[in-house]
Motif scaffolding. Structure first.
Motif, mmCIF file in Angstrom:
data_model
loop_
_atom_site.group_PDB
_atom_site.id
_atom_site.type_symbol
_atom_site.label_atom_id
_atom_site.label_comp_id
_atom_site.label_asym_id
_atom_site.label_seq_id
_atom_site.Cartn_x
_atom_site.Cartn_y
_atom_site.Cartn_z
ATOM 1 N N GLN A 179 0.824 -1.208 0.000
ATOM 2 C CA GLN A 179 0.000 0.000 0.000
ATOM 3 C C GLN A 179 0.856 1.255 0.000
ATOM 4 O O GLN A 179 0.457 2.292 -0.565
ATOM 5 N N GLN A 180 2.047 1.187 0.597
ATOM 6 C CA GLN A 180 2.938 2.344 0.580
ATOM 7 C C GLN A 180 3.327 2.709 -0.850
ATOM 8 O O GLN A 180 3.448 3.885 -1.190
ATOM 9 N N ASP B 67 0.452 4.420 -2.534
ATOM 10 C CA ASP B 67 0.349 5.790 -2.026
ATOM 11 C C ASP B 67 1.396 6.693 -2.655
ATOM 12 O O ASP B 67 1.128 7.875 -2.945
ATOM 13 N N HIS C 26 0.810 10.007 -4.848
ATOM 14 C CA HIS C 26 1.473 11.244 -4.433
ATOM 15 C C HIS C 26 2.163 11.907 -5.623
ATOM 16 O O HIS C 26 2.014 13.121 -5.845
#
Length: 446
Positions: A144-145, A148, A152
């Protein structure tokens, strides 16, 4: 939410970005639309950047061959000012896109400055910034990082992203017999994550989610070739082509969701294998634009790899590559400085232009013929203007004949006034037309 360029083209719409590309490429807007709809062309144009100063660029087999220039901060050197100077140089000498490959500190600040200053599409490799935030420990990454981080960077206005989704766990044993192993930074990072966790590539498993993020901003996929060959001995091996087959699958998954996609390619490839590599990619990936790093055609020229890459790039472009990623003289040796960027861009601009001439692109040969006409007429000022690097052309001429009066002479310092073959040819033509010897120009020897 606005349609992506792909979705608009499929709906039969011609967007302002397509109209702009049609004017630049000297093609009908309907041709641009149809090529985008078929997936053979992409227009990397994040809606955030498009609302700013972006000038859209068409990348595909029907368009002129494009070149990309890599810039970006390093963990050991460079800063925002240096990177903006490199951006300016890359664009001045003809780069069609740039990639911010920043590592180290202040990545967000540098990228924001690059996007704000760049009228050209900007690409990134999101895993680089994520690894910096993880302090180099890719094994600590949670899937999930990564999603993200992609969102971003999409919000910042990045136009295309390289993500190494095609390196699968079962491919890794195929690299064990390689001379140089895995040379892609992103590919090696994903390989380490898979080995530590003994799990499949999470970027492959969550590809549809990633595609949906890119679709929301109309960020173009640049599917990374994490198993590209890093030397001639590893070219066209089982690992490279196993990943390529997966990339072909991902191209179709991306199209189904509505996100644009191009595919990255090798690497280091012997001259006799380049045509096969390009044609195989076109077939496996259903015509999705091919974006090559080089390819470098020999391994023995550190310090001159912009030349070995341009040689391979010319052949690749002739055979159907849509974009060439430049290589600078510093490749394999260090972080490029501003002069290295200039040399890398010019070398690959030559390669792309030569490929376009060979493919008969509309209007491309006109520049060559105009320069040749100026050369025969000894119109030095026009020769400089038409050159890919006008400053360098004039500087070399002026090294030996600096005075302004020499801009109108019918010779250069190589042959001098007596031995210039073109001047002699022109004199002969004048004799034939006049039916006798031509007069010798004042101040020149007969």
């Amino acid at each position: 939410m606005s349609l992506t360029q792909l979705e608009a083209a499929r709906a039969g719409r011609i967007t302002p970005a397509m109209e702009h590309c049609a004017r630049v490429e000297r093609l009908a807007p309907e041709t641009i639309r149809d090529e985008v709809a078929a997936g053979r062309m992409v227009i990397p144009a994040n809606q955030v950047h498009l609302a700013g100063r972006l000038k859209p660029v068409a990348i595909g087999i029907a368009a002129t061959c494009k070149i990309n220039a890599n810039i970006g901060n390093s963990a050991v050197s460079s800063d925002e000012g240096c990177e903006l100077e490199k951006l300016h140089t890359a664009l001045q000498y003809g780069a069609d896109t740039v990639m911010d490959l920043s590592t180290g500190s202040d990545i967000d600040r540098i990228r924001t400055a690059i996007i704000a200053a760049s009228p050209a599409p900007v690409g990134t490799v999101p895993i680089y910034q994520l690894v910096e935030e993880l302090e180099g420990n890719i094994e600590d990454m949670r899937p999930q990082q990564f999603l993200d981080m992609v969102e971003h960077q999409a919000r910042q206005g990045v136009d295309y992203m390289t993500v190494h989704c095609g390196v699968l766990r079962e491919h890794l044993p195929l690299t064990n017999s390689r001379l140089t192993g895995i040379v892609s930074r992103g590919g090696s990072l994903m390989a380490r994550w898979m080995m530590v966790h003994q799990q499949q590539n999470p970027l492959y498993e969550r590809f549809d989610e990633l595609s949906e993020i890119l679709r929301q901003y109309d960020v173009t996929w640049s599917l990374g070739d994490g198993l590209r060959p890093g030397c001639l001995a590893d070219a066209s091996d089982a690992a490279q082509f196993a990943e390529l087959d997966v990339l072909g699958e991902l191209v179709q998954r991306s199209w189904k969701i509505g996100s644009q996609v191009m595919v990255e390619g090798p690497g280091h490839v012997p001259l006799d294998q380049i045509a096969m590599n390009v044609q195989r990619q076109i077939e496996v990936c259903r015509g999705a634009p091919f974006y090559l790093l080089g390819p470098l055609v020999t391994d023995v020229a550190p310090g001159y790899d912009h030349i070995t890459s341009a040689i391979g790039g010319t052949l690749a472009g002739w055979n159907g590559a849509a974009m060439l990623c430049y290589v600078t003289p510093k490749e394999h040796l260090g972080l490029p400085n501003n002069e290295d960027v200039r040399q890398g861009v010019i070398a690959h601009k030559i390669a792309a232009h030569a490929a376009d001439v060979a493919r008969g692109r509309p209007g491309v040969r006109e520049r060559d013929d105009a320069l040749s006409k100026a050369r025969y007429a000894f119109d030095w000022t026009e020769q400089f203007r038409l050159a890919l690097d006008p400053e360098r052309a004039q500087a070399y001429h002026d090294e030996s004949l600096p005075d302004e009066s020499y801009k109108s002479t019918r010779y250069c310092s190589m042959c001098g006034p007596q031995y210039c073959a073109m001047r002699i040819t022109d004199d002969i033509r004048q004799m034939v037309e006049a039916g006798g010897p031509a007069e010798t120009p004042a101040g020149e020897s007969p």
